[in-house]
Design a protein around this motif. Structure first.
Motif, PDB file in Angstrom:
ATOM      1  N   PHE A  34       0.846  -1.192   0.000  1.00 16.97           N
ATOM      2  CA  PHE A  34       0.000   0.000   0.000  1.00 16.97           C
ATOM      3  C   PHE A  34       0.884   1.245   0.000  1.00 16.97           C
ATOM      4  O   PHE A  34       1.039   1.927   1.012  1.00 16.97           O
ATOM      5  CB  PHE A  34      -0.961  -0.034   1.186  1.00 16.97           C
ATOM      6  N   LYS A  35       1.461   1.516  -1.167  1.00 18.52           N
ATOM      7  CA  LYS A  35       2.337   2.665  -1.362  1.00 18.52           C
ATOM      8  C   LYS A  35       2.099   3.229  -2.755  1.00 18.52           C
ATOM      9  O   LYS A  35       1.726   2.503  -3.666  1.00 18.52           O
ATOM     10  CB  LYS A  35       3.809   2.271  -1.216  1.00 18.52           C
ATOM     11  N   ALA A  36       2.351   4.511  -2.904  1.00 21.18           N
ATOM     12  CA  ALA A  36       2.232   5.137  -4.215  1.00 21.18           C
ATOM     13  C   ALA A  36       3.477   4.836  -5.041  1.00 21.18           C
ATOM     14  O   ALA A  36       4.584   4.732  -4.513  1.00 21.18           O
ATOM     15  CB  ALA A  36       2.046   6.639  -4.068  1.00 21.18           C
ATOM     16  N   HIS A  37       3.279   4.681  -6.343  1.00 23.06           N
ATOM     17  CA  HIS A  37       4.402   4.480  -7.270  1.00 23.06           C
ATOM     18  C   HIS A  37       4.913   5.844  -7.721  1.00 23.06           C
ATOM     19  O   HIS A  37       4.102   6.745  -7.963  1.00 23.06           O
ATOM     20  CB  HIS A  37       3.914   3.667  -8.476  1.00 23.06           C
ATOM     21  N   PRO A  38       6.230   6.063  -7.825  1.00 24.12           N
ATOM     22  CA  PRO A  38       7.302   5.090  -7.609  1.00 24.12           C
ATOM     23  C   PRO A  38       7.677   4.970  -6.131  1.00 24.12           C
ATOM     24  O   PRO A  38       7.624   5.953  -5.387  1.00 24.12           O
ATOM     25  CB  PRO A  38       8.458   5.677  -8.415  1.00 24.12           C
ATOM     26  N   ILE A  39       8.057   3.762  -5.739  1.00 24.85           N
ATOM     27  CA  ILE A  39       8.518   3.513  -4.375  1.00 24.85           C
ATOM     28  C   ILE A  39      10.031   3.730  -4.351  1.00 24.85           C
ATOM     29  O   ILE A  39      10.765   3.093  -5.109  1.00 24.85           O
ATOM     30  CB  ILE A  39       8.181   2.079  -3.926  1.00 24.85           C
ATOM     31  N   VAL A  40      10.481   4.631  -3.509  1.00 20.79           N
ATOM     32  CA  VAL A  40      11.910   4.927  -3.447  1.00 20.79           C
ATOM     33  C   VAL A  40      12.654   3.765  -2.802  1.00 20.79           C
ATOM     34  O   VAL A  40      12.062   2.933  -2.107  1.00 20.79           O
ATOM     35  CB  VAL A  40      12.194   6.237  -2.677  1.00 20.79           C
ATOM     36  N   ALA A  41      13.973   3.705  -3.033  1.00 23.10           N
ATOM     37  CA  ALA A  41      14.776   2.559  -2.613  1.00 23.10           C
ATOM     38  C   ALA A  41      14.647   2.259  -1.121  1.00 23.10           C
ATOM     39  O   ALA A  41      14.464   1.104  -0.726  1.00 23.10           O
ATOM     40  CB  ALA A  41      16.242   2.785  -2.988  1.00 23.10           C
ATOM     41  N   ALA A  42      14.725   3.286  -0.269  1.00 22.48           N
ATOM     42  CA  ALA A  42      14.679   3.057   1.179  1.00 22.48           C
ATOM     43  C   ALA A  42      13.346   2.444   1.602  1.00 22.48           C
ATOM     44  O   ALA A  42      13.313   1.534   2.440  1.00 22.48           O
ATOM     45  CB  ALA A  42      14.917   4.371   1.922  1.00 22.48           C
ATOM     46  N   GLU A  43      12.244   2.933   1.029  1.00 20.80           N
ATOM     47  CA  GLU A  43      10.926   2.381   1.368  1.00 20.80           C
ATOM     48  C   GLU A  43      10.769   0.960   0.854  1.00 20.80           C
ATOM     49  O   GLU A  43      10.171   0.108   1.518  1.00 20.80           O
ATOM     50  CB  GLU A  43       9.823   3.267   0.790  1.00 20.80           C
ATOM     51  N   LEU A  44      11.306   0.700  -0.342  1.00 19.39           N
ATOM     52  CA  LEU A  44      11.213  -0.643  -0.903  1.00 19.39           C
ATOM     53  C   LEU A  44      12.043  -1.624  -0.078  1.00 19.39           C
ATOM     54  O   LEU A  44      11.592  -2.739   0.209  1.00 19.39           O
ATOM     55  CB  LEU A  44      11.681  -0.642  -2.358  1.00 19.39           C
ATOM     56  N   GLU A  45      13.240  -1.219   0.327  1.00 14.89           N
ATOM     57  CA  GLU A  45      14.083  -2.075   1.156  1.00 14.89           C
ATOM     58  C   GLU A  45      13.406  -2.390   2.487  1.00 14.89           C
ATOM     59  O   GLU A  45      13.450  -3.524   2.974  1.00 14.89           O
ATOM     60  CB  GLU A  45      15.438  -1.405   1.389  1.00 14.89           C
ATOM     61  N   ALA A  46      12.739  -1.405   3.083  1.00  9.86           N
ATOM     62  CA  ALA A  46      12.032  -1.618   4.347  1.00  9.86           C
ATOM     63  C   ALA A  46      10.876  -2.591   4.163  1.00  9.86           C
ATOM     64  O   ALA A  46      10.655  -3.477   5.004  1.00  9.86           O
ATOM     65  CB  ALA A  46      11.531  -0.287   4.899  1.00  9.86           C
ATOM     66  N   ALA A  47      10.147  -2.451   3.046  1.00  5.09           N
ATOM     67  CA  ALA A  47       9.023  -3.351   2.773  1.00  5.09           C
ATOM     68  C   ALA A  47       9.515  -4.780   2.563  1.00  5.09           C
ATOM     69  O   ALA A  47       8.929  -5.742   3.086  1.00  5.09           O
ATOM     70  CB  ALA A  47       8.254  -2.877   1.544  1.00  5.09           C
ATOM     71  N   VAL A  48      10.601  -4.934   1.796  1.00 10.04           N
ATOM     72  CA  VAL A  48      11.153  -6.270   1.551  1.00 10.04           C
ATOM     73  C   VAL A  48      11.664  -6.880   2.853  1.00 10.04           C
ATOM     74  O   VAL A  48      11.445  -8.071   3.117  1.00 10.04           O
ATOM     75  CB  VAL A  48      12.278  -6.213   0.490  1.00 10.04           C
ATOM     76  N   SER A  49      12.315  -6.095   3.679  1.00 10.58           N
ATOM     77  CA  SER A  49      12.808  -6.600   4.966  1.00 10.58           C
ATOM     78  C   SER A  49      11.662  -7.103   5.835  1.00 10.58           C
ATOM     79  O   SER A  49      11.785  -8.134   6.513  1.00 10.58           O
ATOM     80  CB  SER A  49      13.582  -5.499   5.712  1.00 10.58           C
TER      81      SER A  49
END
Length: 202
Positions: free
Chosen positions: A153-168
């Protein structure tokens, strides 16, 4: 290195589903009218992100066509999930450019993996408020790579830091639910090092 026979078979598997470019946004049309959710295919081992910016309604259309034409049953879905990692490996290791059949297969395979999940069925009407993560991580045991789809539940584009946090967060959940896939005491982490957009022009 991927076995050539296995790679050819994986490419041929997706040939029956079409060329896949229609799933992606058209750069010649207005993004307001044309944009659907993005798929972030994150490979933990390489730190690479393969980004598919889908066209509005394309994932639902793919799902509808698959079931209407009865081309998608449990066996076909499992074949797709088994073949997709081979094509991802080929795409990530290709230094001389992306083979057209590999690109098509990754686009279609990722779209199928997302559109055939309960998470997609629940969130498909959320519009621009939801994107989709397709996480690939190394696992202990018979399946060396695990593919895990998840709505974000995030707006595109997802920046690297937010994507890394989601993947973690997803990796921590996977480790809690499937400890047999992980080496005890070894934390599996993801840090984005490169992002490739699999656009219609590639």
């Amino acid at each position: 290195m991927t076995d050539t026979t296995e790679l050819v078979a994986a490419r041929q598997l997706f040939a029956r589903y079409g060329e896949g470019a229609w799933l992606l946004t058209n750069p010649n049309r207005s993004m307001v009218d044309n944009a659907g959710p993005a798929i972030y295919l994150c490979d933990v081992e390489s730190g690479r992100v393969l980004l598919l910016e889908t066209a509005a309604g394309a994932l639902q259309k793919l799902s509808d066509q698959a079931h209407l034409n009865e081309m998608m049953d449990e066996t076909a879905y499992e074949q797709i999930r088994a073949a997709l990692p081979t094509l991802i490996d080929d795409l990530l290791s290709g230094s001389a450019g992306i083979h057209a059949d590999t690109r098509r297969g990754v686009i279609l395979g990722a779209a199928f993996c997302i559109s055939e999940t309960r998470g997609f069925d629940i969130t498909k009407h959320q519009g621009a408020d939801v994107q989709y993560l397709l996480l690939r991580y190394p696992a202990v045991g018979a399946a060396p790579q695990v593919l895990t789809p998840m709505p974000l539940f995030k707006a595109h584009p997802i920046v690297a830091a937010e994507l890394e946090a989601a993947v973690s967060h997803v990796l921590a959940s996977e480790q809690f639910n499937f400890p047999e896939r992980f080496t005890p005491g070894h934390a599996v982490r993801f840090q984005e090092v490169r992002r490739n957009v699999l656009g219609s022009g590639l």
